[in-house]
Design a protein around this motif. Structure first.
Motif, mmCIF file in Angstrom:
data_model
loop_
_atom_site.group_PDB
_atom_site.id
_atom_site.type_symbol
_atom_site.label_atom_id
_atom_site.label_comp_id
_atom_site.label_asym_id
_atom_site.label_seq_id
_atom_site.Cartn_x
_atom_site.Cartn_y
_atom_site.Cartn_z
ATOM 1 N N THR A 54 12.470 -1.235 -28.225
ATOM 2 C CA THR A 54 11.024 -1.456 -28.348
ATOM 3 C C THR A 54 10.198 -0.216 -28.049
ATOM 4 O O THR A 54 8.968 -0.265 -28.132
ATOM 5 C CB THR A 54 10.572 -2.581 -27.390
ATOM 6 O OG1 THR A 54 10.923 -2.230 -26.033
ATOM 7 C CG2 THR A 54 11.226 -3.897 -27.750
ATOM 8 N N PHE A 55 10.842 0.902 -27.732
ATOM 9 C CA PHE A 55 10.099 2.107 -27.361
ATOM 10 C C PHE A 55 9.207 2.551 -28.516
ATOM 11 O O PHE A 55 9.623 2.600 -29.661
ATOM 12 C CB PHE A 55 11.057 3.233 -26.984
ATOM 13 C CG PHE A 55 10.377 4.358 -26.250
ATOM 14 C CD1 PHE A 55 10.008 4.204 -24.931
ATOM 15 C CD2 PHE A 55 10.095 5.563 -26.883
ATOM 16 C CE1 PHE A 55 9.377 5.238 -24.243
ATOM 17 C CE2 PHE A 55 9.473 6.592 -26.203
ATOM 18 C CZ PHE A 55 9.110 6.434 -24.882
ATOM 19 N N GLY A 56 7.945 2.859 -28.208
ATOM 20 C CA GLY A 56 6.989 3.289 -29.217
ATOM 21 C C GLY A 56 6.138 2.167 -29.770
ATOM 22 O O GLY A 56 5.214 2.417 -30.546
ATOM 23 N N ARG A 57 6.419 0.933 -29.360
ATOM 24 C CA ARG A 57 5.636 -0.201 -29.863
ATOM 25 C C ARG A 57 4.554 -0.584 -28.861
ATOM 26 O O ARG A 57 4.551 -0.157 -27.710
ATOM 27 C CB ARG A 57 6.571 -1.368 -30.158
ATOM 28 C CG ARG A 57 7.575 -1.026 -31.254
ATOM 29 C CD ARG A 57 8.575 -2.139 -31.485
ATOM 30 N NE ARG A 57 7.930 -3.356 -31.965
ATOM 31 C CZ ARG A 57 8.588 -4.498 -32.165
ATOM 32 N NH1 ARG A 57 9.889 -4.573 -31.910
ATOM 33 N NH2 ARG A 57 7.954 -5.562 -32.596
ATOM 34 N N ARG A 58 3.599 -1.406 -29.302
ATOM 35 C CA ARG A 58 2.479 -1.800 -28.467
ATOM 36 C C ARG A 58 2.926 -2.853 -27.450
ATOM 37 O O ARG A 58 3.840 -3.639 -27.693
ATOM 38 C CB ARG A 58 1.342 -2.359 -29.324
ATOM 39 C CG ARG A 58 0.742 -1.331 -30.263
ATOM 40 C CD ARG A 58 -0.152 -1.962 -31.315
ATOM 41 N NE ARG A 58 -1.434 -2.367 -30.759
ATOM 42 C CZ ARG A 58 -1.862 -3.609 -30.667
ATOM 43 N NH1 ARG A 58 -1.091 -4.613 -31.068
ATOM 44 N NH2 ARG A 58 -3.044 -3.880 -30.173
ATOM 45 N N GLY A 152 0.805 -2.646 -34.525
ATOM 46 C CA GLY A 152 1.641 -1.585 -33.973
ATOM 47 C C GLY A 152 2.615 -1.025 -34.993
ATOM 48 O O GLY A 152 2.845 -1.612 -36.054
ATOM 49 N N LYS A 153 3.185 0.127 -34.663
ATOM 50 C CA LYS A 153 4.250 0.705 -35.478
ATOM 51 C C LYS A 153 5.399 -0.312 -35.587
ATOM 52 O O LYS A 153 5.665 -1.010 -34.610
ATOM 53 C CB LYS A 153 4.760 1.988 -34.823
ATOM 54 C CG LYS A 153 3.692 3.038 -34.565
ATOM 55 C CD LYS A 153 4.235 4.159 -33.684
ATOM 56 C CE LYS A 153 3.139 5.144 -33.282
ATOM 57 N NZ LYS A 153 3.641 6.190 -32.356
ATOM 58 N N PRO A 154 6.017 -0.478 -36.731
ATOM 59 C CA PRO A 154 6.049 0.394 -37.901
ATOM 60 C C PRO A 154 4.897 0.242 -38.885
ATOM 61 O O PRO A 154 4.939 0.859 -39.955
ATOM 62 C CB PRO A 154 7.365 0.009 -38.569
ATOM 63 C CG PRO A 154 7.539 -1.431 -38.229
ATOM 64 C CD PRO A 154 7.011 -1.564 -36.829
#
Length: 235
Positions: A54-58, A152-154
């Motif tokens: 989950t790193f990089g997600r909101r 959030g990303k992606p």
């Protein structure tokens, strides 16, 4: 970080859009510790595998996916605020430095006229603290944080907002990322992407599979002209 030869590009805006955590700085362990603390508080597990996935997600997406799928908006906000407060306390205590090569590349791109932005899933307070502690705030013409996005990303929203604030078309933007979700978001935005493959984070293979045109172990491997080349001939 400039190389001897320079590409002769048309006099158009070129924009470098930077993710923060894992790309410009590495505060992953402080994030992981803060997530584990809040997970213990609410009686839920949070593993290293959960963190990497989950790193990089909101935060709302992480909380619903890993900690509590039925959490209310109020509960999500409360959990997220506690986690981020613990994280900020940790980096104030531990300090933070730019990763090798980051400052040199930022400065090299600035000398070549690139406009630059931060585009992150992190709360604005986190970004402000890191920019103050590292002393590079003045390099960035725009900062896009979790508060500026609804997806959030992606999803490419965060990068498209950054490009708009820099007044740069997506095909004149290069994104610097370290997460699979971030690479996918950059490519969905129609932007070139350089990925940093840090130990314990996403692998080179997974970043390439997500669409990164170049994967490096360190930003110290890059010259400004390597970044220009992505606009000249990158797919």
């Amino acid at each position: 970080m400039d190389s001897p030869a320079s590409f002769q590009l048309r006099p158009e805006t070129r924009a470098a859009i930077w993710d923060m955590d894992g790309t410009l700085v590495d505060t992953a362990e402080q994030h992981f510790a803060a997530w584990q603390d809040i997970a213990r508080e609410i009686g839920r597990p949070f593993s290293r595998e959960d963190f990497v996935a989950t790193f990089g997600r909101r935060n709302p997406e992480i909380i619903r996916e890993v900690l509590d799928p039925s959490a209310s908006a109020t509960a999500i906000a409360d959990i997220g605020e506690k986690k981020e407060a613990a994280y900020r306390a940790a980096i104030q205590r531990d300090g933070v430095r730019l990763l090798p090569g980051a400052q040199a590349l930022i400065e090299a791109l600035a000398r070549q006229g690139w406009r630059q932005a931060i585009a992150s899933s992190a709360p604005r307070a986190n970004l402000d603290l890191i920019l103050d502690l590292t002393g590079v705030r003045a390099a960035f013409a725009a900062i896009v944080s979790a508060e500026d996005t609804t997806r959030g990303k992606p999803d490419p929203e965060v990068f498209l907002i950054a490009a708009n604030r820099l007044q740069a078309p997506p095909d004149r933007c290069v994104v610097f990322e370290d997460a699979v979700a971030g690479v996918a978001a950059a490519r969905a935005a129609g932007m070139a992407c350089v990925a940093v493959s840090s130990p314990g984070h996403h692998s080179e293979e997974s970043l390439l599979a997500a669409g990164a045109q170049r994967v490096v172990r360190s930003l110290a491997e890059l010259f400004a002209d390597d970044v220009n080349a992505l606009l000249v001939g990158g797919s």
